[in-house]
Scaffold this motif. Structure first.
Motif, mmCIF file in Angstrom:
data_model
loop_
_atom_site.group_PDB
_atom_site.id
_atom_site.type_symbol
_atom_site.label_atom_id
_atom_site.label_comp_id
_atom_site.label_asym_id
_atom_site.label_seq_id
_atom_site.Cartn_x
_atom_site.Cartn_y
_atom_site.Cartn_z
ATOM 1 N N ARG A 290 0.851 -1.188 0.000
ATOM 2 C CA ARG A 290 0.000 0.000 0.000
ATOM 3 C C ARG A 290 0.883 1.233 0.000
ATOM 4 O O ARG A 290 1.915 1.273 0.676
ATOM 5 N N ILE A 291 0.471 2.250 -0.740
ATOM 6 C CA ILE A 291 1.185 3.522 -0.729
ATOM 7 C C ILE A 291 0.183 4.615 -0.374
ATOM 8 O O ILE A 291 -0.877 4.725 -0.978
ATOM 9 N N GLU A 292 0.497 5.375 0.665
ATOM 10 C CA GLU A 292 -0.297 6.502 1.106
ATOM 11 C C GLU A 292 0.603 7.729 1.071
ATOM 12 O O GLU A 292 1.481 7.888 1.916
ATOM 13 N N GLY A 293 0.405 8.573 0.069
ATOM 14 C CA GLY A 293 1.336 9.681 -0.123
ATOM 15 C C GLY A 293 2.689 9.136 -0.522
ATOM 16 O O GLY A 293 2.835 8.448 -1.528
ATOM 17 N N ASN A 294 3.700 9.393 0.296
ATOM 18 C CA ASN A 294 5.036 8.871 0.036
ATOM 19 C C ASN A 294 5.463 7.835 1.065
ATOM 20 O O ASN A 294 6.654 7.578 1.239
ATOM 21 N N VAL A 295 4.490 7.239 1.746
ATOM 22 C CA VAL A 295 4.773 6.172 2.703
ATOM 23 C C VAL A 295 4.338 4.848 2.087
ATOM 24 O O VAL A 295 3.199 4.711 1.614
ATOM 25 N N VAL A 296 5.238 3.877 2.072
ATOM 26 C CA VAL A 296 4.980 2.570 1.472
ATOM 27 C C VAL A 296 4.890 1.531 2.585
ATOM 28 O O VAL A 296 5.784 1.440 3.443
ATOM 29 N N TYR A 297 3.807 0.740 2.560
ATOM 30 C CA TYR A 297 3.577 -0.293 3.565
ATOM 31 C C TYR A 297 3.642 -1.669 2.893
ATOM 32 O O TYR A 297 3.130 -1.848 1.784
ATOM 33 N N ALA A 298 4.244 -2.619 3.578
ATOM 34 C CA ALA A 298 4.256 -4.019 3.139
ATOM 35 C C ALA A 298 3.660 -4.867 4.245
ATOM 36 O O ALA A 298 4.025 -4.716 5.421
ATOM 37 N N GLU A 299 2.730 -5.772 3.876
ATOM 38 C CA GLU A 299 2.043 -6.592 4.869
ATOM 39 C C GLU A 299 1.946 -8.031 4.375
ATOM 40 O O GLU A 299 1.706 -8.273 3.182
ATOM 41 N N HIS A 300 2.118 -8.951 5.311
ATOM 42 C CA HIS A 300 2.021 -10.383 5.032
ATOM 43 C C HIS A 300 0.973 -10.957 5.979
ATOM 44 O O HIS A 300 0.967 -10.655 7.181
ATOM 45 N N PHE A 301 0.051 -11.772 5.424
ATOM 46 C CA PHE A 301 -1.029 -12.345 6.222
ATOM 47 C C PHE A 301 -1.034 -13.861 6.066
ATOM 48 O O PHE A 301 -0.901 -14.375 4.948
ATOM 49 N N LEU A 302 -1.202 -14.547 7.179
ATOM 50 C CA LEU A 302 -1.484 -15.977 7.168
ATOM 51 C C LEU A 302 -2.942 -16.149 7.577
ATOM 52 O O LEU A 302 -3.283 -16.169 8.766
ATOM 53 N N THR A 303 -3.829 -16.206 6.609
ATOM 54 C CA THR A 303 -5.253 -16.304 6.881
ATOM 55 C C THR A 303 -5.917 -17.029 5.723
ATOM 56 O O THR A 303 -5.404 -17.042 4.601
ATOM 57 N N THR A 304 -7.059 -17.640 5.982
ATOM 58 C CA THR A 304 -7.756 -18.397 4.952
ATOM 59 C C THR A 304 -8.434 -17.486 3.950
ATOM 60 O O THR A 304 -8.381 -17.715 2.733
ATOM 61 N N ASN A 305 -9.070 -16.420 4.429
ATOM 62 C CA ASN A 305 -9.840 -15.535 3.571
ATOM 63 C C ASN A 305 -9.065 -14.262 3.248
ATOM 64 O O ASN A 305 -8.028 -13.978 3.852
ATOM 65 N N VAL A 306 -9.596 -13.497 2.315
ATOM 66 C CA VAL A 306 -8.983 -12.217 1.970
ATOM 67 C C VAL A 306 -8.877 -11.378 3.236
ATOM 68 O O VAL A 306 -9.853 -11.218 3.971
ATOM 69 N N PRO A 307 -7.702 -10.853 3.550
ATOM 70 C CA PRO A 307 -7.561 -10.065 4.780
ATOM 71 C C PRO A 307 -8.417 -8.806 4.736
ATOM 72 O O PRO A 307 -8.408 -8.069 3.755
ATOM 73 N N THR A 308 -9.172 -8.575 5.785
ATOM 74 C CA THR A 308 -10.080 -7.443 5.860
ATOM 75 C C THR A 308 -9.363 -6.235 6.448
ATOM 76 O O THR A 308 -8.250 -6.354 6.981
ATOM 77 N N PRO A 309 -10.006 -5.049 6.409
ATOM 78 C CA PRO A 309 -9.362 -3.854 6.982
ATOM 79 C C PRO A 309 -9.058 -3.975 8.464
ATOM 80 O O PRO A 309 -8.161 -3.302 8.972
ATOM 81 N N SER A 310 -9.812 -4.822 9.178
ATOM 82 C CA SER A 310 -9.647 -4.899 10.625
ATOM 83 C C SER A 310 -8.681 -5.989 11.081
ATOM 84 O O SER A 310 -8.410 -6.117 12.272
ATOM 85 N N ILE A 311 -8.165 -6.795 10.152
ATOM 86 C CA ILE A 311 -7.245 -7.868 10.516
ATOM 87 C C ILE A 311 -5.811 -7.336 10.525
ATOM 88 O O ILE A 311 -5.360 -6.738 9.542
ATOM 89 N N GLY A 330 6.733 8.521 -6.208
ATOM 90 C CA GLY A 330 5.783 8.915 -5.175
ATOM 91 C C GLY A 330 4.673 9.806 -5.673
ATOM 92 O O GLY A 330 4.099 9.597 -6.743
ATOM 93 N N THR A 331 4.371 10.841 -4.901
ATOM 94 C CA THR A 331 3.214 11.678 -5.183
ATOM 95 C C THR A 331 3.331 12.486 -6.466
ATOM 96 O O THR A 331 2.342 13.042 -6.931
ATOM 97 N N ALA A 332 4.540 12.557 -7.027
ATOM 98 C CA ALA A 332 4.701 13.320 -8.264
ATOM 99 C C ALA A 332 4.134 12.596 -9.480
ATOM 100 O O ALA A 332 3.925 13.224 -10.527
ATOM 101 N N VAL A 333 3.888 11.291 -9.367
ATOM 102 C CA VAL A 333 3.472 10.509 -10.533
ATOM 103 C C VAL A 333 2.415 9.488 -10.126
ATOM 104 O O VAL A 333 2.288 9.124 -8.960
#
Length: 850
Positions: A290-311, A330-333
Motif C-alpha cells: 500500500r502507498i499513502e502519499g510517500n509512505v509505502v507499507y508491506a504486509e504479510h497475512f497468514l489467513t484463509t480468507n482475503v484479509p479485511t481492513p480490521s485484521i 511517489g506523489t509526483a506521478v
C-alpha cells in the motif's frame, strides 16, 4: 461503426448478450443510427430582476436517450434470424423490467464505456426491400433511456482467475518481465506452467487507469521448492525500469517480506524483515502493498480468507520515500499495479489479485489530500468502505466530507500583515534560541516600505547566534510530503547573517544564511518530514553573535513547491480551506483564562482548557481564518459556500447552571460585521450536560454558516464563545478540535437524537462492536459486513457520494457518541478517522478516453 456492443440486465442470474465484438462482425453489425445522447440540464430561474435578468436558482440533470442501429447478417434462414431476434428481444425486455447496462466501444476507440439503462425498447422500422426477402436480414434499433453520464470501468480490480484474463481473448495483463505463457489460468488459479525460475512481472492494463494512493494484494501458495520462491505485487509501476515492488521471497534460510525500488533499471532494497517462519509447500499466504502519499507499507497475512481492513498483518514493514524517490515513484506521478511471481515449482500458484485505489488503513484525524486524480470529466460515483481503525471499538456516529483539493494554502496565518500574537520569542529547543522581542509595525514606523501591505514583523535579537522568532504550525504535516517555506527578510541597519528554518527538533531544514541589508531578500527552503507530525515550526533567526533588529514579511508555508497564487496567501495572510480540522491552540488571544493543557483523551494530546470558577465564566476563542475561495462555491449560490461547524468540548456534570456556545463569522478577517450560526442565531446553542462525572468529551454541532468570497482578503474569521454558568464547582472546561465541513458535499448520520445503550431501534448505529465495515453506496444506501455475512443497513443523510474529477480532499470522522444526544449520559466520547477505501467509478459526458 460500433466495434463492441453488449447488453446486460440486472435480472438475477443474467448472462450478458454480446451483439458486436469485431471484426469479424457477425451476426450483428452497427449501421445507421448511432446516438449516444447528451447530458442535459433543466434549470429553474428566479423572478426577473429588472433589466438584469432572471438568474438560475436550481438545476436538474435529466436522463439521456441513446440509440444503436443494427443490421443482422449471415443468416442461413429466417428461422436463424428469428432466433437472434428473439434473444435480442428477450434481453431488451429484461432490461425494461429490471434495468441494466449497455457497454459500447466505437471503432478506433481505446476504451469501452457503459450506459446505465433505466428502460429500453427495440423496433424494426422497415421490413421491406431485398434485405429481409433475400438475405434474411433486418435493421432493428435499440432505444434506451439512460442515466445522464457515461460510466467508465470501476477503478477497483478483483481478479479471482475464474476467467482467463491473462492469456484469454479479453487479456488484461502485459508482461514487463518473463512472459504470459509462463503462467496459465486453470481451475480458478494462476498456475506456474513454464520457465519456473524466471521472474514474471505481469502488469494489469485492462482498465487503463493509473493510481496514486492505492493498495494491491495477491494470494500466493508455494510449491515444494521454497528456496528462491518469490510472490507479491508490483505496487506502483511507472514503466518497466521504474517501479515499486512488495513481495515475499525465500533466500534458502529465511522467508522475507521486502520493499524494493527500481529506478532506471537499478534495484535497491528499501526494507526487509524476516517472516516468523519460512513459507510452506501448499500453505497459502497473502502479500499486500500500500502507498499513502510517500509512505509505502508491506504486509504479510497468514489467513484463509482475503484479509479485511480490521485484521492485523502477521508481518509488516514500511518506509518513507526520500524526496528524490518521491519525484520518481511517489506523489509526483501515478502508476499501474501488477503481479510479481517466480514459482520455482509447477505446484506453485497465485489467486485473488486485487487493486484498491484510495485506501487508508489508520489515517490521522486530519483532512486528507488524496494523491492520484479522480479520472473522468464528470463527478465520479463513489462507494465508501469505512471501518473502525485499530483500537477503536464502536462507532455510533460517522461523517464523510469531500471537496476539490484546495488551491495552495498558506499555513502561516499571520505572516507579517495581521498581528504578532502567534509568534514566539521564547525559544524552541532544536529550532531557534530566544529573541528579545517581536512587534508588528507599520511601514511608516519602519521608515521604508513593507514588502507587502502596510505591516511587517520586527524581531529584536540579543548578541547570541541562532536566536530569533518562531511560528507554530498546528497542522498534520505528512511524512514524505515536501513543504516549502518562504519569507522576505531585511534590516534597517546591520549586516548580520540570517536564515529561515522549517521543521521540528532533530528534523529541520535551513536556508543558506545571507547577510541582512536594507533591501528585502527572499529566503526559500523545502522540508520533507521523516515522520508525520502535528506541530512544526517556521523560524527566522540570526546566525552570528551580533545584537540585531530585523524585519520579516510575506511569510508562507505550503505543501509542495508551487507557491500560492498572487494574493493574500502569497503575501503572508494564510487561512484554512473550508474542509479542515482546527486545533484550538491556534487561537490568538482567548477571552478568559484558557490555556494549553495536557489531556490524554484529547485528539492531539492537548486542549485549550480552564478550571471554571464557581461563579461561572465566559470564554471566547477565535481568529480561526477560513478562506472559502480556496474551493469552488456551491452551485447556484452566487459565489458563496455553506459550511457546517462542529466542536469537541470537555464538560462536567457539575455544570449545573448550563453551558451555551455561540458561533459567528466575520468577513475579511475582521471583527466587524458578524454572521451568526444560521441554526441557533445570536442566542447560541445550549449543550446537554453529562449525567454524572467530570471531564467528559462531547461532540456538538454548532450549525451552519454561509461564507461568501471576500475580494479584499478572501477569508472569514470564525469565533466561538462559551458561557459556563454559575454552579460549576471549579471543574475543567476545554475545547478540543473544531471541524469546518462543506455542507453540500458531506454525508453523516443524524445528530441531536437519543442513542440509548447503542440500541439500533433507537438510533441507526454506524458500526457496533464486532462488526467489520460499513459500505456506503453513491445513493447513500449502505450495507454492513461482518465476517462473511453482508446485510442491509440504514441509509445515511447528506449529499450523494460523488467526487469531482481531478485532485480531491476528504475527511472522515467516527464518534463513539451521537453529537448532541439530548439524553444526559456519563459516557466519554472518543473519535477517530476511519480506515477508509473509496471505490471509484469515473463518469464522462460523452466518451471515455484511455
Amino acid at each position: 461503426m460500433s466495434a463492441f456492443l453488449r447488453l446486460s440486465s440486472n435480472a438475477p442470474g443474467d448472462v450478458p448478450l454480446v451483439l458486436i465484438d469485431g471484426p469479424p462482425f457477425t451476426p450483428w453489425v452497427g449501421v445507421g443510427t448511432l446516438d449516444l445522447g447528451s447530458p442535459s440540464w433543466v434549470h429553474q430561474f428566479s423572478a426577473p430582476r429588472g433589466t438584469q435578468g432572471a438568474r438560475a436558482s436550481a438545476g436538474t440533470l435529466e436522463n439521456r436517450q441513446v440509440a444503436f442501429g443494427l443490421l443482422s447478417q449471415d443468416h442461413a434462414s429466417k428461422d436463424e434470424l428469428q432466433a437472434d431476434l428473439a434473444a435480442l428481444a428477450a434481453k431488451v425486455d429484461d432490461i425494461r423490467r429490471f434495468g441494466g447496462t449497455i457497454t459500447h466501444r466505437e471503432h478506433a476507440q481505446s476504451r469501452r464505456q457503459h450506459f446505465e439503462v433505466m428502460v429500453a425498447g427495440i423496433s424494426v422500422s422497415d421490413w421491406g426491400g431485398q434485405e429481409f426477402q433475400l438475405r434474411d436480414a433486418v435493421r432493428p434499433a435499440i432505444v434506451a433511456t439512460c442515466a445522464p453520464y457515461v460510466l467508465g470501468d470501476p477503478m477497483d480490480v478483483f481478479d479471482d482467475f475464474s476467467i482467463d484474463h491473462v492469456n484469454g481473448g479479453d487479456a488484461n495483463y502485459a508482461p514487463d518481465a518473463g512472459a504470459l505463457a509462463n503462467v496459465a489460468v486453470t481451475g480458478g488459479v494462476l498456475d506456474a506452467s513454464a520457465n519456473l525460475t524466471t521472474e514474471n512481472r505481469l502488469i494489469h492494463t485492462g482498465t487503463g487507469y493509473t493510481y496514486g494512493d492505492h493498495e494491491a494484494t495477491i494470494q500466493a501458495t508455494p510449491g515444494s521448492t521454497i528456496s528462491s520462491f518469490k510472490a507479491g505485487v508490483i505496487l506502483k509501476r511507472i514503466d518497466a525500469s521504474n517501479y515499486l515492488a512488495v513481495y515475499v521471497d525465500d533466500n534458502g534460510t529465511n522467508s522475507r517480506l521486502r520493499i524494493d525500488k527500481v529506478v532506471a533499471g537499478t534495484t535497491t532494497n528499501l526494507a526487509s524483515t524476516n517472516l516468523g517462519a519460512r513459507v510452506v509447500n501448499g500453505t497459502r499466504f497473502w502479500v499486500r502493498g500500500r502507498i499513502e502519499g510517500n509512505v509505502v507499507y508491506a504486509e504479510h497475512f497468514l489467513t484463509t480468507n482475503v484479509p479485511t481492513p480490521s485484521i492485523a498483518p502477521t508481518t509488516s514493514t514500511s518506509i518513507v520515500l526520500t524526496t528524490a524517490e518521491a519525484a520518481v515513484l511517489g506523489t509526483a506521478v501515478e502508476g499501474q499495479a501488477g503481479i510479481v511471481f517466480t514459482p520455482q515449482q509447477t505446484a506453485a500458484f497465485l489467486d485473488d489479485f486485487e487493486i484498491l485505489p484510495f485506501t487508508y488503513r489508520n489515517p490521522p484525524n486530519a483532512a486528507l489530500d488524496l494523491f492520484g486524480d479522480i479520472p473522468g470529466d464528470a463527478p465520479a460515483l463513489v462507494t465508501a468502505r469505512m471501518a473502525n481503525p485499530t483500537g477503536f471499538t464502536v462507532a455510533d456516529w460517522a461523517l464523510l466530507a469531500w471537496c476539490e483539493r484546495p488551491a495552495v494554502e498558506n499555513l502561516v496565518v499571520h505572516g507579517g500583515e495581521r498581528n504578532s500574537v502567534r509568534w514566539t520569542v521564547a525559544g524552541i529547543a532544536g529550532v531557534t534560541g530566544a529573541a528579545t522581542s517581536r512587534t508588528q509595525i507599520d511601514d511608516g514606523t519602519l521608515g521604508a516600505g513593507a514588502r507587502y501591505g502596510e505591516n511587517v514583523l520586527q524581531v529584536v535579537c540579543p548578541a547570541t547566534a541562532n536566536t530569533g522568532v518562531a511560528y507554530p504550525i498546528l497542522r498534520r504535516l505528512r511524512a514524505g510530503q515536501t513543504y516549502t517555506a518562504r519569507a522576505w527578510v531585511r534590516a534597517s541597519a546591520g549586516t548580520t547573517t540570517a536564515r529561515i528554518r522549517l521543521g521540528v527538533s532533530g528534523d529541520i531544514a535551513s536556508s543558506t544564511a545571507v547577510a541582512l541589508s536594507t533591501t528585502w531578500t527572499l529566503h526559500t527552503i523545502t522540508w520533507t518530514p521523516a515522520t508525520s507530525v502535528d506541530l512544526a515550526y517556521f523560524a527566522a533567526e540570526i546566525t552570528a553573535a551580533t545584537a540585531t533588529t530585523f524585519q520579516i514579511d510575506g511569510v508562507s508555508v505550503y505543501a509542495g513547491t508551487t507557491a500560492p497564487p498572487d494574493g493574500p496567501h502569497l503575501f503572508g495572510d494564510g487561512a484554512a480551506a473550508p474542509l479542515t480540522v482546527i486545533n484550538p491552540l491556534e487561537v490568538d488571544a482567548p477571552v478568559g483564562t484558557m490555556a494549553s493543557a495536557a489531556y490524554g483523551t484529547a485528539n492531539g494530546g492537548t486542549a485549550l482548557s480552564d478550571s471554571v470558577s464557581p461563579g461561572g465564566e465566559i470564554y471566547q476563542i477565535g481568529d480561526f481564518l477560513i478562506d472559502p475561495s480556496l474551493i469552488p462555491p456551491d452551485d447556484y449560490s452566487q459565489d458563496s459556500l455553506a459550511v457546517e461547524v462542529y466542536a469537541r468540548v470537555l464538560l462536567s456534570a457539575a455544570f449545573t447552571g448550563g453551558v451555551n456556545i455561540k458561533m459567528w463569522a466575520s468577513p475579511g478577517g475582521s471583527n466587524g460585521f458578524i454572521a451568526p450560526s444560521e441554526d441557533y442565531g445570536v442566542s447560541g446553542k445550549t449543550l446537554t450536560i453529562p449525567s454524572s462525572g467530570n471531564d467528559k468529551w462531547r461532540m456538538v454541532r454548532l450549525g451552519t454558516l454561509n461564507l461568501a468570497s471576500v475580494s479584499t482578503s478572501g477569508s472569514w474569521r470564525l469565533t466561538l464563545e462559551a458561557t459556563v454558568a454559575a454552579g460549576t464547582n471549579s471543574q475543567a472546561f476545554a475545547f478540543d478540535d473544531i471541524y469546518v465541513i462543506p455542507l453540500r458535499s458531506r454525508l453523516a448520520l443524524p445528530t441531536g437524537k437519543t442513542n440509548a445503550a447503542a440500541d439500533v431501534t433507537d438510533y441507526p448505529v454506524f458500526l457496533a462492536s464486532g462488526q467489520g465495515w460499513r459500505t456506503i453506496r453513491p445513493d447513500l444506501s449502505s450495507t454492513i459486513t461482518t465476517g462473511a455475512q453482508v446485510g442491509p443497513a440504514g441509509g445515511v443523510n447528506g449529499s450523494l457520494l460523488e467526487l469531482p474529477p481531478g485532485p480531491v480532499r476528504v475527511y472522515g470522522l467516527l464518534s463513539s457518541e451521537v453529537p448532541d444526544d439530548p439524553t444526559p449520559a456519563s459516557d466519554d466520547e472518543a473519535q477517530a478517522f476511519p480506515s477508509l477505501h473509496l471505490s471509484v467509478q469515473p463518469r464522462y459526458h460523452w466518451l471515455r478516453g484511455s
